[in-house]
Design a protein around this motif. Structure first.
Motif, PDB file in Angstrom:
ATOM      1  N   GLN A   1      -7.239   7.896  -4.348  1.00 45.66           N
ATOM      2  CA  GLN A   1      -8.159   6.768  -4.234  1.00 45.66           C
ATOM      3  C   GLN A   1      -7.668   5.563  -5.028  1.00 45.66           C
ATOM      4  O   GLN A   1      -8.224   4.467  -4.907  1.00 45.66           O
ATOM      5  CB  GLN A   1      -9.556   7.180  -4.704  1.00 45.66           C
ATOM      6  CG  GLN A   1     -10.246   8.163  -3.768  1.00 45.66           C
ATOM      7  CD  GLN A   1     -11.602   8.619  -4.280  1.00 45.66           C
ATOM      8  OE1 GLN A   1     -12.070   8.186  -5.343  1.00 45.66           O
ATOM      9  NE2 GLN A   1     -12.247   9.507  -3.545  1.00 45.66           N
ATOM     10  N   GLN A   2      -6.628   5.737  -5.819  1.00 47.95           N
ATOM     11  CA  GLN A   2      -6.057   4.625  -6.561  1.00 47.95           C
ATOM     12  C   GLN A   2      -5.426   3.614  -5.595  1.00 47.95           C
ATOM     13  O   GLN A   2      -4.915   4.000  -4.541  1.00 47.95           O
ATOM     14  CB  GLN A   2      -4.972   5.120  -7.525  1.00 47.95           C
ATOM     15  CG  GLN A   2      -5.439   6.144  -8.536  1.00 47.95           C
ATOM     16  CD  GLN A   2      -4.292   6.642  -9.365  1.00 47.95           C
ATOM     17  OE1 GLN A   2      -3.800   5.945 -10.253  1.00 47.95           O
ATOM     18  NE2 GLN A   2      -3.832   7.865  -9.076  1.00 47.95           N
ATOM     19  N   PRO A   3      -5.453   2.334  -5.946  1.00 49.07           N
ATOM     20  CA  PRO A   3      -4.869   1.312  -5.062  1.00 49.07           C
ATOM     21  C   PRO A   3      -3.365   1.525  -4.854  1.00 49.07           C
ATOM     22  O   PRO A   3      -2.633   1.817  -5.800  1.00 49.07           O
ATOM     23  CB  PRO A   3      -5.134   0.000  -5.821  1.00 49.07           C
ATOM     24  CG  PRO A   3      -6.260   0.320  -6.747  1.00 49.07           C
ATOM     25  CD  PRO A   3      -6.092   1.756  -7.132  1.00 49.07           C
ATOM     26  N   HIS A   4      -2.936   1.415  -3.611  1.00 53.27           N
ATOM     27  CA  HIS A   4      -1.513   1.460  -3.253  1.00 53.27           C
ATOM     28  C   HIS A   4      -0.836   2.775  -3.623  1.00 53.27           C
ATOM     29  O   HIS A   4       0.372   2.810  -3.892  1.00 53.27           O
ATOM     30  CB  HIS A   4      -0.758   0.295  -3.903  1.00 53.27           C
ATOM     31  CG  HIS A   4      -1.346  -1.046  -3.616  1.00 53.27           C
ATOM     32  ND1 HIS A   4      -1.449  -1.558  -2.337  1.00 53.27           N
ATOM     33  CD2 HIS A   4      -1.906  -1.978  -4.451  1.00 53.27           C
ATOM     34  CE1 HIS A   4      -2.027  -2.745  -2.388  1.00 53.27           C
ATOM     35  NE2 HIS A   4      -2.317  -3.019  -3.654  1.00 53.27           N
ATOM     36  N   VAL A   5      -1.579   3.848  -3.644  1.00 55.12           N
ATOM     37  CA  VAL A   5      -1.003   5.179  -3.896  1.00 55.12           C
ATOM     38  C   VAL A   5      -1.197   6.018  -2.642  1.00 55.12           C
ATOM     39  O   VAL A   5      -2.330   6.255  -2.220  1.00 55.12           O
ATOM     40  CB  VAL A   5      -1.653   5.869  -5.110  1.00 55.12           C
ATOM     41  CG1 VAL A   5      -1.112   7.289  -5.260  1.00 55.12           C
ATOM     42  CG2 VAL A   5      -1.385   5.067  -6.373  1.00 55.12           C
TER      43      VAL A   5
END
Length: 238
Positions: A109-113
């Motif tokens: 859910q982390q950005p750009h992961v």
């Protein structure tokens, strides 16, 4: 009927789902070479997710940020065989693989992961280890899990801590969420019309290790640890 109350039909449905996925089969009681269905369905789901993400990355539609789980090259071992290897030697409960998927998706859910072929294997072994330590009555030390996963003990420790901190140590999963993921995995049976033939790998040292030079140390099995995330477990056992 109040919130959280289930009818007999609903309870039977969930029980059928658990049986279908093989979640009720204990590794310690297995007398055959068959693996629980959840491993195949999870591998199929992860394979499709990886392919989708890599297609988007190749077309520059998304941008991926490198994480501690990213390796320099994709392992030779398929996700299916890797999951079977983990299950066989870690002796964890089949439900750990459902929890592992939940933890993986929370992490993502982390950005750009995004999960790719460079990160999926490390994410899987780490998530299963965390699930086993949280739910199972007994588990092995990180030195043993590292050999099962084909990585170093130091890396296993770092991966575990990174996952735990990114999850904010919130490992509890409510029953409804667990059931919804079981349903999600069952849906993979629909898309899994023909399983492509995969060469079976026999023997504990047959699997391609992630860093090419790890091997199973049977002596680690005598170092069975008990407890739930003690300070020693978090630091790993070398």
């Amino acid at each position: 009927m109040g919130m959280g109350t289930f009818t007999t039909d609903e309870s039977d449905k969930h029980e059928e789902s658990y049986l279908s996925l093989g979640l009720t089969v204990s590794q310690s009681k297995k007398n055959n070479t068959e693996y629980p269905k959840v491993l195949l369905l999870l591998a199929t789901y992860l394979d499709r997710s990886v392919q989708k993400n890599e297609d988007l990355l190749d077309s520059n539609k998304i941008k991926d940020s490198s994480t501690i789980f990213h390796g320099q090259r994709a392992p030779d071992l398929s996700i299916k065989l890797y999951a079977e290897r983990i299950f066989k030697y870690s002796e964890c409960s089949p439900s750990c693989f459902v929890l592992a998927l939940i933890y993986m998706e929370r992490y993502l859910q982390q950005p750009h992961v995004y999960m790719t072929s460079l990160s999926v294997h490390r994410m899987l072994i780490t998530s299963v280890v965390v699930a086993a330590k949280f739910t199972d009555d007994a588990f092995f030390n990180n030195a043993f899990y590292a050999r099962v996963g084909g990585i170093s003990t130091v890396e296993m420790n770092r991966l575990e801590l990174d996952l735990l901190f990114n999850l904010d140590f919130r490992l509890k999963v409510d029953l409804e969420t667990f059931r919804s993921y079981c349903v999600q995995l069952e849906k993979e049976s629909v898309v899994l019309v023909i399983e492509r033939p995969i060469q079976q790998v026999h023997g504990v040292n047959s699997a391609k290790d992630l860093n090419r030079n790890s091997s199973i140390d049977e002596s680690c099995k005598s170092e069975l640890m008990r407890g739930r995330y003690s300070s020693q477990a978090l630091q790993g056992c070398s």
